[in-house]
Design a protein around this motif. Structure first.
Motif, PDB file in Angstrom:
ATOM      1  N   LEU A  38      73.815 137.432 128.411  1.00 25.91           N
ATOM      2  CA  LEU A  38      75.225 137.791 128.553  1.00 25.91           C
ATOM      3  C   LEU A  38      75.976 136.616 129.185  1.00 25.91           C
ATOM      4  N   PRO A  39      77.008 136.099 128.502  1.00 28.10           N
ATOM      5  CA  PRO A  39      77.750 134.960 129.067  1.00 28.10           C
ATOM      6  C   PRO A  39      78.420 135.306 130.398  1.00 28.10           C
ATOM      7  N   ALA A  40      78.543 134.296 131.225  1.00 30.14           N
ATOM      8  CA  ALA A  40      79.228 134.477 132.512  1.00 30.14           C
ATOM      9  C   ALA A  40      80.700 134.775 132.267  1.00 30.14           C
ATOM     10  N   LEU A  41      81.274 135.471 133.214  1.00 26.31           N
ATOM     11  CA  LEU A  41      82.688 135.809 133.146  1.00 26.31           C
ATOM     12  C   LEU A  41      83.519 134.536 133.314  1.00 26.31           C
ATOM     13  N   PRO A  42      84.505 134.298 132.432  1.00 28.54           N
ATOM     14  CA  PRO A  42      85.358 133.112 132.598  1.00 28.54           C
ATOM     15  C   PRO A  42      86.082 133.152 133.945  1.00 28.54           C
ATOM     16  N   GLU A  43      86.356 131.977 134.463  1.00 30.37           N
ATOM     17  CA  GLU A  43      86.989 131.850 135.774  1.00 30.37           C
ATOM     18  C   GLU A  43      88.297 132.631 135.873  1.00 30.37           C
ATOM     19  N   ARG A  44      89.070 132.652 134.778  1.00 33.26           N
ATOM     20  CA  ARG A  44      90.360 133.351 134.810  1.00 33.26           C
ATOM     21  C   ARG A  44      90.202 134.836 135.120  1.00 33.26           C
ATOM     22  N   HIS A  80      84.683 139.940 127.135  1.00 33.20           N
ATOM     23  CA  HIS A  80      84.167 139.434 128.405  1.00 33.20           C
ATOM     24  C   HIS A  80      83.730 140.632 129.252  1.00 33.20           C
ATOM     25  N   PHE A  81      82.574 140.479 129.877  1.00 32.56           N
ATOM     26  CA  PHE A  81      82.001 141.550 130.685  1.00 32.56           C
ATOM     27  C   PHE A  81      81.649 141.039 132.071  1.00 32.56           C
ATOM     28  N   GLN A  82      81.773 141.922 133.040  1.00 35.67           N
ATOM     29  CA  GLN A  82      81.240 141.663 134.374  1.00 35.67           C
ATOM     30  C   GLN A  82      80.239 142.779 134.640  1.00 35.67           C
ATOM     31  N   ALA A  83      78.967 142.407 134.680  1.00 38.40           N
ATOM     32  CA  ALA A  83      77.895 143.380 134.871  1.00 38.40           C
ATOM     33  C   ALA A  83      76.967 142.882 135.971  1.00 38.40           C
ATOM     34  N   SER A  91      73.616 145.472 131.627  1.00 38.93           N
ATOM     35  CA  SER A  91      73.900 144.096 131.199  1.00 38.93           C
ATOM     36  C   SER A  91      73.397 143.859 129.777  1.00 38.93           C
ATOM     37  N   GLY A  92      72.266 144.459 129.446  1.00 37.67           N
ATOM     38  CA  GLY A  92      71.715 144.328 128.100  1.00 37.67           C
ATOM     39  C   GLY A  92      72.625 144.934 127.056  1.00 37.67           C
ATOM     40  N   PHE A  93      73.151 146.133 127.341  1.00 34.57           N
ATOM     41  CA  PHE A  93      74.090 146.760 126.411  1.00 34.57           C
ATOM     42  C   PHE A  93      75.333 145.893 126.250  1.00 34.57           C
ATOM     43  N   ALA A  94      75.824 145.351 127.362  1.00 36.89           N
ATOM     44  CA  ALA A  94      76.987 144.460 127.291  1.00 36.89           C
ATOM     45  C   ALA A  94      76.656 143.236 126.445  1.00 36.89           C
ATOM     46  N   GLY A  95      75.445 142.698 126.612  1.00 38.74           N
ATOM     47  CA  GLY A  95      75.017 141.541 125.830  1.00 38.74           C
ATOM     48  C   GLY A  95      74.953 141.841 124.341  1.00 38.74           C
ATOM     49  N   ILE A  96      74.474 143.036 123.994  1.00 40.09           N
ATOM     50  CA  ILE A  96      74.426 143.445 122.586  1.00 40.09           C
ATOM     51  C   ILE A  96      75.839 143.534 122.016  1.00 40.09           C
ATOM     52  N   LEU A  97      76.733 144.187 122.762  1.00 35.95           N
ATOM     53  CA  LEU A  97      78.115 144.314 122.295  1.00 35.95           C
ATOM     54  C   LEU A  97      78.770 142.948 122.155  1.00 35.95           C
ATOM     55  N   HIS A  98      78.498 142.061 123.106  1.00 39.02           N
ATOM     56  CA  HIS A  98      79.073 140.713 123.032  1.00 39.02           C
ATOM     57  C   HIS A  98      78.563 139.982 121.790  1.00 39.02           C
TER      58      HIS A  98
END
Length: 151
Positions: A38-44, A80-83, A91-98
């Motif tokens: 799962l990618p890190a959340l962008p700084e913004r 973008h996800f914060q998990a 986090s895995g589900f968020a990664g799949i959706l991403h």
């Protein structure tokens, strides 16, 4: 349980096929792999967490925001996800959706069937409550995409 890939975008269909090609223990391992990717959340967003929407259906605190570039069905969606790292299932589900939805058009995201979490074949590996959390994430993503692509 529906394990077909009918109605799924190509990237999401490939994920469903991968999950259904292995047994339940291996599916859990695959879910953990998605949590690590799962990618890190962008700084913004990291500096402005209020811009993210919570997903209360999830047992763990997770937040999501869909960015939509353009309007109408051809608008491009970025997720973008914060998990929490200590919640690998969420986090895995968020990664799949991403991986399955990021970069698609608004029309493609909105056409994803609501039962997609069931198609992963994880019912034997994770609780129904966790699967409901993934469905909650998808529901929020689709609502944000609908609202933002119509603007």
């Amino acid at each position: 349980m529906t394990t077909t890939t009918e109605g799924l975008p190509a990237a999401f269909a490939a994920i469903v096929e991968d999950f259904n090609a292995v047994g339940a223990p291996d599916r859990l391992q695959m879910l953990l792999e998605f949590s690590r990717n799962l990618p890190a959340l962008p700084e913004r967003y990291a500096e402005h967490p209020e811009l993210l929407e919570p997903v209360p259906e999830c047992q763990s605190p997770i937040f999501v925001v869909a960015e939509v570039d353009g309007t109408g069905g051809d608008a491009i969606v970025h997720l973008h996800f914060q998990a929490p790292q200590e919640s690998p299932t969420t986090s895995g589900f968020a990664g799949i959706l991403h991986e399955g939805l990021d970069g698609l058009t608004a029309a493609e995201v909105l056409a994803v069937p609501a039962d997609v979490s069931d198609r992963l074949g994880l019912a034997q590996a994770v609780s129904p409550l966790r699967l409901r959390g993934m469905a909650g994430m998808l529901g929020r993503i689709k609502r944000q995409v609908r609202e933002k692509s119509a603007a």
